[in-house]
Scaffold this motif. Structure first.
Motif, PDB file in Angstrom:
ATOM      1  N   PRO A   1      16.189  16.919 -31.229  1.00 57.42           N
ATOM      2  CA  PRO A   1      16.438  16.232 -29.954  1.00 57.42           C
ATOM      3  C   PRO A   1      17.888  16.392 -29.495  1.00 57.42           C
ATOM      4  CG  PRO A   1      16.258  14.649 -31.743  1.00 57.42           C
ATOM      5  CD  PRO A   1      15.849  15.984 -32.306  1.00 57.42           C
ATOM      6  N   THR A   2      18.066  16.548 -28.199  1.00 56.96           N
ATOM      7  CA  THR A   2      19.407  16.680 -27.640  1.00 56.96           C
ATOM      8  C   THR A   2      19.757  15.423 -26.854  1.00 56.96           C
ATOM      9  OG1 THR A   2      18.821  17.528 -25.487  1.00 56.96           O
ATOM     10  CG2 THR A   2      18.851  19.103 -27.318  1.00 56.96           C
ATOM     11  N   ILE A   3      20.936  15.445 -26.332  1.00 57.34           N
ATOM     12  CA  ILE A   3      21.399  14.274 -25.591  1.00 57.34           C
ATOM     13  C   ILE A   3      20.552  14.075 -24.331  1.00 57.34           C
ATOM     14  CG2 ILE A   3      23.120  15.403 -24.096  1.00 57.34           C
ATOM     15  CD1 ILE A   3      25.021  13.102 -24.971  1.00 57.34           C
ATOM     16  N   SER A   4      20.039  15.139 -23.765  1.00 62.87           N
ATOM     17  CA  SER A   4      19.205  14.982 -22.566  1.00 62.87           C
ATOM     18  C   SER A   4      17.872  14.337 -22.914  1.00 62.87           C
ATOM     19  CB  SER A   4      18.932  16.335 -21.904  1.00 62.87           C
ATOM     20  OG  SER A   4      19.947  17.236 -22.171  1.00 62.87           O
ATOM     21  N   ASP A   5      17.354  14.659 -24.084  1.00 62.12           N
ATOM     22  CA  ASP A   5      16.115  14.013 -24.517  1.00 62.12           C
ATOM     23  C   ASP A   5      16.315  12.505 -24.591  1.00 62.12           C
ATOM     24  OD1 ASP A   5      14.853  16.476 -24.788  1.00 62.12           O
ATOM     25  OD2 ASP A   5      15.594  16.727 -26.836  1.00 62.12           O
ATOM     26  N   VAL A   6      17.435  12.135 -25.169  1.00 60.86           N
ATOM     27  CA  VAL A   6      17.740  10.711 -25.282  1.00 60.86           C
ATOM     28  C   VAL A   6      17.889  10.096 -23.894  1.00 60.86           C
ATOM     29  CG1 VAL A   6      19.399   9.019 -26.141  1.00 60.86           C
ATOM     30  CG2 VAL A   6      18.875  11.038 -27.511  1.00 60.86           C
TER      31      VAL A   6
ATOM     32  N   VAL B   1      18.328   7.232 -18.260  1.00 61.05           N
ATOM     33  CA  VAL B   1      19.712   7.259 -17.754  1.00 61.05           C
ATOM     34  C   VAL B   1      20.212   8.704 -17.720  1.00 61.05           C
ATOM     35  CG1 VAL B   1      20.197   4.988 -18.718  1.00 61.05           C
ATOM     36  CG2 VAL B   1      20.727   7.019 -20.049  1.00 61.05           C
ATOM     37  N   GLY B   2      21.427   8.877 -17.259  1.00 59.65           N
ATOM     38  CA  GLY B   2      22.004  10.213 -17.225  1.00 59.65           C
ATOM     39  C   GLY B   2      22.560  10.605 -18.579  1.00 59.65           C
ATOM     40  N   ALA B   3      22.642  11.905 -18.807  1.00 56.83           N
ATOM     41  CA  ALA B   3      23.111  12.389 -20.103  1.00 56.83           C
ATOM     42  C   ALA B   3      24.517  11.888 -20.394  1.00 56.83           C
ATOM     43  CB  ALA B   3      23.084  13.911 -20.140  1.00 56.83           C
ATOM     44  N   ILE B   4      25.332  11.903 -19.371  1.00 58.09           N
ATOM     45  CA  ILE B   4      26.727  11.533 -19.572  1.00 58.09           C
ATOM     46  C   ILE B   4      26.866  10.070 -20.005  1.00 58.09           C
ATOM     47  CG2 ILE B   4      27.050  10.876 -17.172  1.00 58.09           C
ATOM     48  CD1 ILE B   4      29.572  12.676 -19.415  1.00 58.09           C
ATOM     49  N   THR B   5      25.926   9.260 -19.540  1.00 59.66           N
ATOM     50  CA  THR B   5      25.967   7.846 -19.925  1.00 59.66           C
ATOM     51  C   THR B   5      25.649   7.687 -21.411  1.00 59.66           C
ATOM     52  OG1 THR B   5      25.261   7.286 -17.711  1.00 59.66           O
ATOM     53  CG2 THR B   5      25.111   5.557 -19.362  1.00 59.66           C
ATOM     54  N   VAL B   6      24.743   8.518 -21.891  1.00 56.87           N
ATOM     55  CA  VAL B   6      24.439   8.491 -23.320  1.00 56.87           C
ATOM     56  C   VAL B   6      25.686   8.880 -24.101  1.00 56.87           C
ATOM     57  CG1 VAL B   6      23.063   9.527 -25.163  1.00 56.87           C
ATOM     58  CG2 VAL B   6      22.026   9.042 -22.939  1.00 56.87           C
ATOM     59  N   SER B   7      26.317   9.947 -23.648  1.00 57.67           N
ATOM     60  CA  SER B   7      27.539  10.403 -24.287  1.00 57.67           C
ATOM     61  C   SER B   7      28.562   9.275 -24.362  1.00 57.67           C
ATOM     62  CB  SER B   7      28.107  11.588 -23.496  1.00 57.67           C
ATOM     63  OG  SER B   7      29.348  11.981 -24.008  1.00 57.67           O
ATOM     64  N   ARG B   8      28.716   8.570 -23.245  1.00 51.83           N
ATOM     65  CA  ARG B   8      29.681   7.476 -23.222  1.00 51.83           C
ATOM     66  C   ARG B   8      29.269   6.332 -24.130  1.00 51.83           C
ATOM     67  NH1 ARG B   8      31.548   8.487 -17.746  1.00 51.83           N
ATOM     68  NH2 ARG B   8      29.579   7.746 -16.956  1.00 51.83           N
ATOM     69  N   ALA B   9      27.982   6.008 -24.079  1.00 48.41           N
ATOM     70  CA  ALA B   9      27.504   4.887 -24.892  1.00 48.41           C
ATOM     71  C   ALA B   9      27.797   5.132 -26.371  1.00 48.41           C
ATOM     72  CB  ALA B   9      26.014   4.696 -24.684  1.00 48.41           C
TER      73      ALA B   9
END
Lengths: 342, 342
Positions: A13-18, A24-32
């Motif tokens: 799984p990648t960040i986009s999957d999450v 939410v947006g991928a970047i938000t996952v990155s930030r979280a």
DNA sequence: TCTCGGGATGGTAGCGCTACCAATTTTGTG
DNA sequence: CACAAAATTGGTAGCGCTACCATCCCGAGA
């Protein structure tokens, strides 16, 4: 044209999957994941749930590439099996295990050239920090360290001119204290036995020499050294050599504890009374020194603590608050034991 | 809109810089570096020149990201300071230093849970191979290893059911041989002294027990163990404990050489004659065993060679020719010395 | 009521490299 | 000498992530 789900990566799984899962947006996952306080409580929970469900683990390579900074500490030591450096590495490892940083280990084999090669190699990874043993880097190595663009900690020794930061102690003072202790105990024909004469051993020898000269006892024939790698068996042989040169030898300051142990065993074997006929002092104070019979006087050094301290300083520098004390001297202690209790 | 030369990276030369300089395409540079035989002699030289002039070093992170495979060997050991594992790591390191592969070191601290955590972490890096100490992984760890998608080598032990490959020896047989040697030498009340009873030590104990039972000598009171981390000083204490339990003790098989050394020192201290009153056997045969006075009988194991062999097997598997012998037993040797020469 | 500031969120455009495939040149074959 | 096969080279499109900037929304202040 239809884009395949994933051309290469094994379907992990990648960040986009999450992001998709959490809506939410991928970047938000990155930030979280990296700066949770910048994401609202609710999204943070959703994202965390998605991460857990998918078993998502960030790819450190992609992360390093995107942020131009790898979460890696480069660590250079001259030996992996020498207990002294193993302890330093353990300290570094333990201090780093709670952080996201990994360790990239390099073994210089006591070679300046190998150190340059490794530094060159490590530089290409843009490490978050570099920890190197010793203060005697070659000029090219020093240049590489200075232009590494990350905190640098030189460990095991202190000196006047750090590349960036330093944690260690004075080997010269250690050698001097060990020798002075022997002199005070009443020994006079005190030898120095040293294997693997790296810069630190050279300075211990310098400390020995200073103490002997101050006492008017110095004699070059008392010094026995070899570039061969240190070992217990070598200690045994070297005592034989030293006694062959100077039969009146009545004390030895050993380069390190392995040599000291070898010397002690040879004394047993040759029925030389310790501490009566010969006094022995080691260096580093490995656990076995206090157990040996007779127990062996040694200079206790704080290797594990040096590793921990180096990491603490580097982490502080990474966080932006560089410690104002750039040179930390952790000192050493003389452990008086039976081998010099005349 | 004008594209800045490089938004983030510190201006270090990239593969395109080299390509431009050499007057070729980027991909050709990539090939020249990884598969030189697929690029013409002439271009190869030009590219090499450009690389040297610019001081280009490939970015391993970008490489790993693009190829979905990091040039990393994950290495899991239970301790960094235990000389035995340090030797294994040194063997791995030396065998890998000529290759492009790096080492990612993990210290499990003898904990199955920590091992799982590290395996999970390492998996996210898509390592080229995994080398793990021991054969007693927890079920989750085993699953992680099986699904790692890369060669896996379990080292230090052999067993019937490898995840993939194995290099080691039988600790049970080692323990048995050590004990049989003591029995043959005429000792009867032979104790087992073991610290840090990890699975390998457990099997050495099993070997001891088998040998003792076969000889009709087994007595549970002869076994003294502790979960505490092994050390020379602990060996000393444990001999005291063992003697308190069984004053007639006339031999000891020690879990490892540190313990054996501590036992020897305690014998000296308590004026117990070795090998006359008590015989001592260690395990691993560290350098100091042959130097000790009296020298100590021990089971020589081939740690460095295990590391080298593990890497060789993993590299072969990576190259596509998986060794047909998946389980390699490097054996051990009994080194007979003074401590059992009654 | 309207504007403004600031916090939260998302989109876009790469990071430096290599997989994949296409284009080109060279070599071999009948 | 024509044509196929092999060798050599290059272009394109991402790998999974984050820096940078834009957008949106909310409440505060005018």
């Amino acid at each position: 044209m239809i884009k395949p789900r994933s051309r290469r990566g094994g379907g992990r799984p990648t960040i986009s999957d999450v992001a998709r899962r959490a809506g939410v947006g991928a970047i938000t996952v990155s930030r979280a994941l990296r700066e949770p306080e910048r994401v609202s409580e609710e999204l943070r929970r959703q994202i965390q749930a998605a991460v857990n469900e998918l078993g998502y683990v960030p790819d450190p390579n992609a992360r390093a590439l995107a942020s131009a900074r790898a979460e890696v500490f480069g660590v250079l030591v001259p030996s992996l099996t020498n207990n002294v450096f193993a302890e330093v590495v353990r300290g570094i490892y333990d201090s780093l295990s709670a952080s996201p940083f990994r360790i990239q280990l390099g073994n210089t084999h006591y070679s300046g050239l190998e150190e340059e090669r490794l530094l060159q190699l490590f530089g290409s990874q843009r490490p978050a920090a570099l920890i190197v043993a010793g203060i005697d880097q070659t000029p090219p190595s020093r240049k590489l360290l200075e232009s590494a663009g990350c905190p640098v900690v030189q460990v095991m020794e202190t000196g006047p001119d750090p590349v960036d930061m330093m944690v260690g102690f004075s080997h010269l003072d250690g050698g001097r204290m060990a020798t002075e202790h022997l002199i005070e105990a009443g020994y006079r024909r005190i030898g120095f036995i040293g294997a693997r004469m790296d810069p630190r051993s050279q300075r211990r020898l310098a400390g020995y020499r200073a103490a002997m000269e101050d006492a008017g006892l110095f004699d070059p024939r008392l010094v026995t050294t070899t570039p061969v790698l240190s070992s217990v068996s070598l200690g045994r042989e070297m005592l034989r050599d030293a006694l062959a040169k100077v039969p009146t030898l009545d004390g030895v300051f050993c380069n390190n504890d392995d040599i000291a142990l070898g010397v002690l065993f040879e004394c047993h074997r040759a029925s030389i009374a310790v501490p009566k006929t010969i006094g022995i002092v080691g260096f580093n104070d490995l656990d076995m020194m206090q157990v040996a019979f007779p127990s062996i006087t040694s200079i206790r050094t704080h290797r594990y603590e040096i590793g921990r301290r180096a990491v603490a300083m580097a982490l502080a520098a990474i966080a932006g608050n560089r410690p104002e004390q750039r040179i930390v001297d952790l000192g050493f202690e003389l452990k008086r034991r039976e081998s010099t209790a005349r």
